[in-house]
Scaffold this motif. Structure first.
Motif, PDB file in Angstrom:
ATOM      1  N   MET A 332      26.471   6.725 108.909  1.00  0.00           N
ATOM      2  CA  MET A 332      27.508   6.444 109.886  1.00  0.00           C
ATOM      3  C   MET A 332      27.579   4.955 110.130  1.00  0.00           C
ATOM      4  O   MET A 332      26.545   4.304 110.250  1.00  0.00           O
ATOM      5  N   VAL A 333      28.786   4.419 110.187  1.00  0.00           N
ATOM      6  CA  VAL A 333      28.969   3.018 110.505  1.00  0.00           C
ATOM      7  C   VAL A 333      30.047   2.910 111.571  1.00  0.00           C
ATOM      8  O   VAL A 333      31.053   3.627 111.537  1.00  0.00           O
ATOM      9  N   GLY A 334      29.824   2.022 112.542  1.00  0.00           N
ATOM     10  CA  GLY A 334      30.764   1.872 113.646  1.00  0.00           C
ATOM     11  C   GLY A 334      30.446   2.834 114.774  1.00  0.00           C
ATOM     12  O   GLY A 334      29.507   3.631 114.703  1.00  0.00           O
ATOM     13  N   LEU A 359      41.524   4.640 116.043  1.00  0.00           N
ATOM     14  CA  LEU A 359      42.207   4.610 117.330  1.00  0.00           C
ATOM     15  C   LEU A 359      43.530   3.926 117.059  1.00  0.00           C
ATOM     16  O   LEU A 359      43.579   2.706 116.871  1.00  0.00           O
ATOM     17  N   GLY A 360      44.607   4.714 116.975  1.00  0.00           N
ATOM     18  CA  GLY A 360      45.862   4.175 116.476  1.00  0.00           C
ATOM     19  C   GLY A 360      45.678   3.814 115.016  1.00  0.00           C
ATOM     20  O   GLY A 360      45.292   4.645 114.194  1.00  0.00           O
ATOM     21  N   ASP A 361      45.930   2.547 114.665  1.00  0.00           N
ATOM     22  CA  ASP A 361      45.717   2.081 113.295  1.00  0.00           C
ATOM     23  C   ASP A 361      44.441   1.273 113.149  1.00  0.00           C
ATOM     24  O   ASP A 361      44.194   0.647 112.111  1.00  0.00           O
ATOM     25  N   ARG A 362      43.619   1.248 114.174  1.00  0.00           N
ATOM     26  CA  ARG A 362      42.381   0.471 114.139  1.00  0.00           C
ATOM     27  C   ARG A 362      41.231   1.350 113.692  1.00  0.00           C
ATOM     28  O   ARG A 362      40.950   2.393 114.291  1.00  0.00           O
ATOM     29  N   LEU A 363      40.551   0.943 112.628  1.00  0.00           N
ATOM     30  CA  LEU A 363      39.397   1.680 112.133  1.00  0.00           C
ATOM     31  C   LEU A 363      38.227   1.503 113.084  1.00  0.00           C
ATOM     32  O   LEU A 363      37.810   0.379 113.363  1.00  0.00           O
ATOM     33  N   MET A 381      34.038  -3.763 105.839  1.00  0.00           N
ATOM     34  CA  MET A 381      35.363  -3.782 106.460  1.00  0.00           C
ATOM     35  C   MET A 381      35.278  -4.031 107.958  1.00  0.00           C
ATOM     36  O   MET A 381      36.038  -4.835 108.514  1.00  0.00           O
ATOM     37  N   LEU A 382      34.367  -3.361 108.626  1.00  0.00           N
ATOM     38  CA  LEU A 382      34.241  -3.547 110.070  1.00  0.00           C
ATOM     39  C   LEU A 382      33.752  -4.951 110.403  1.00  0.00           C
ATOM     40  O   LEU A 382      34.194  -5.561 111.380  1.00  0.00           O
ATOM     41  N   ALA A 383      32.843  -5.483 109.588  1.00  0.00           N
ATOM     42  CA  ALA A 383      32.359  -6.843 109.829  1.00  0.00           C
ATOM     43  C   ALA A 383      33.474  -7.864 109.660  1.00  0.00           C
ATOM     44  O   ALA A 383      33.511  -8.893 110.345  1.00  0.00           O
ATOM     45  N   PRO A 388      41.912  -0.576 107.014  1.00  0.00           N
ATOM     46  CA  PRO A 388      42.871  -0.090 106.018  1.00  0.00           C
ATOM     47  C   PRO A 388      43.805   0.934 106.654  1.00  0.00           C
ATOM     48  O   PRO A 388      43.377   1.727 107.498  1.00  0.00           O
ATOM     49  N   ALA A 389      45.060   0.920 106.284  1.00  0.00           N
ATOM     50  CA  ALA A 389      46.021   1.873 106.835  1.00  0.00           C
ATOM     51  C   ALA A 389      45.562   3.297 106.530  1.00  0.00           C
ATOM     52  O   ALA A 389      45.091   3.571 105.418  1.00  0.00           O
ATOM     53  N   PRO A 390      45.664   4.195 107.488  1.00  0.00           N
ATOM     54  CA  PRO A 390      45.220   5.572 107.251  1.00  0.00           C
ATOM     55  C   PRO A 390      45.855   6.220 106.021  1.00  0.00           C
ATOM     56  O   PRO A 390      45.189   6.989 105.318  1.00  0.00           O
ATOM     57  N   ASP A 391      47.123   5.893 105.735  1.00  0.00           N
ATOM     58  CA  ASP A 391      47.764   6.518 104.572  1.00  0.00           C
ATOM     59  C   ASP A 391      47.164   6.005 103.258  1.00  0.00           C
ATOM     60  O   ASP A 391      47.147   6.714 102.254  1.00  0.00           O
TER      61      ASP A 391
END
Length: 413
Positions: A332-334, A359-363, A381-383, A388-391
């Motif tokens: 798990m990350v984040g 949360l919305g478009d925020r990872l 990515m989080l760092a 990335p867009a969910p789609d």
């Protein structure tokens, strides 16, 4: 006289703090106090490889020569009775006193206790230390039936390990699903299916009313529905509580842990706190959190060492966790609490998939089962602050390339 830094607690956080002080060039005394007699060791293997192998030895965090070679005064078997804040010294349980210039509290956490009739019986155990793991290993050798109270990571790791060793294992969880505070329902349901396929019986939405004994030893557990579960060993794994009693008695600010600022300083600036016992305002969520993980412990320890040396930095490490449960490596990350949508990548039927939480478009974070590449990319990515867009995730796009493009754009700007 320079009294240097005293570190209370010789787990992952305390040992890393001592090592980082030397790595950062701190030359004054460093004293590391541990309340166990053993050299400091890795805790994650205790619930897995250690308890299943009678010949297994603890995996040391550092070899014995590391401490002497780096002028770290490691003192095992030492218990602290009181922090004398005004006098800048510790009162030890054996009557001695130990002065300090800076104090780092790495006191960790302890298993929560269930006020359950029969909890005092022999064969009722929790896992937090090497001594606990040795006892579980010894008891499991003569146990055919094991009941585990609590469906968190520790309980499920032990359940999978003992079931693989031929024991009949029953997990009893009061909530309506496993891993309720740790992972998404989809991951929890997957873990349950795999455990049940491996022979573990899982009871959710159930409690144990009492434990039954014979000649002072546990022989069974009675559930709220009246079912009697035979057991020659009962493992209690219902979470952990931070060790804050000493800090509270000294007047330090607490609240679900020892309160620290972004540089790991407590309400008394000369005293720092790190690891499982420390509560802080998280840079990503804006919420007060207390995280129990090796990553959090070691990253906070590194920052605490730099704080002692006069650097001014805020804690901004990306949190990540892991658990090995049977044939599942969970990573798990984040921090995913508060998310409002998720995207699944991979196939649960193949026991390899990840859930991306948004949360919305925020990872917010990623939970992976046997997909280590997703986990490692998620940390990057989080760092980098990249979502990335969910789609794109749903379509199986090349997220590594998308991250690289984001980083190039950021550098150019």
């Amino acid at each position: 006289m320079n009294n240097g830094v005293v570190i209370v607690g010789a787990g992952h956080a305390g040992v890393q703090a001592a090592a980082s002080l030397r790595e950062e060039g701190y030359s004054a005394p460093v004293i590391l106090l541990g309340d166990e007699a053993d050299l400091p060791y890795h805790k994650p293997p205790l619930s897995k490889t250690f308890i299943k192998d009678a010949e297994a030895r603890p995996q040391l965090l550092r070899g014995e020569t590391f401490y002497s070679g780096n002028a770290i005064d490691f003192r095992p078997g030492v218990r602290v009775a009181r922090i004398d804040v005004a006098g800048r010294q510790l009162d030890l349980a054996d009557g001695g006193r130990l002065p300090f210039d800076r104090l780092i509290l790495a006191t960790g956490s302890r298993p929560r206790v269930l006020p359950l009739p029969g909890a005092e019986l022999a064969g009722v155990v929790s896992l937090r230390s090497l001594a606990d793991a040795r006892l579980i290993r010894e008891l499991s050798a003569g146990a055919s039936d094991v009941v585990i109270l609590g469906g968190g990571f520790i309980g499920l790791e032990i359940a999978a390990t003992l079931a693989a060793g031929g024991r009949r294992v029953t997990v009893v969880e009061a909530a309506d699903r496993l891993l309720g505070r740790a992972v998404a329902p989809g991951v929890a349901a997957h873990v349950r299916r795999r455990l049940e396929e491996a022979g573990v019986r899982v009871l959710t939405g159930q409690t144990v009313l009492r434990l039954e004994g014979n000649d002072g030893r546990v022989v069974g557990a009675v559930t709220g529905s009246g079912e009697r579960l035979p057991a020659q060993m009962v493992v209690v794994g219902v979470g952990a509580a931070p060790n804050v009693d000493m800090a509270e008695a000294a007047g330090l600010a607490t609240g679900n842990g020892i309160r620290v600022d972004a540089s790991m300083r407590t309400s008394v600036p000369e005293i720092l706190a790190i690891g499982d016992a420390a509560s802080y305002r998280h840079w990503f969520t804006g919420q007060d959190v207390r995280l129990e993980s090796v990553q959090n412990a070691t990253d906070q320890a590194r920052l605490a060492a730099r704080t002692v040396l006069g650097h001014s930095e805020d804690y901004a490490a990306v949190p990540w966790f892991w658990s090995d449960i049977g044939d599942m490596k969970l990573q798990m990350v984040g921090l995913t609490a508060g998310g409002d949508r998720n995207v699944v990548s991979g196939d649960p039927a193949e026991n390899r998939f990840s859930i991306y939480h948004y949360l919305g478009d925020r990872l917010l974070g990623i939970e992976s089962v046997n997909r280590p590449a997703d986990h490692m990319l998620g940390r990057k990515m989080l760092a980098a602050g990249f979502s990335p867009a969910p789609d794109l995730v749903a379509a199986g796009a090349d997220l590594k390339a998308a991250l690289a493009a984001h980083q190039e754009k950021t550098a150019a700007e």
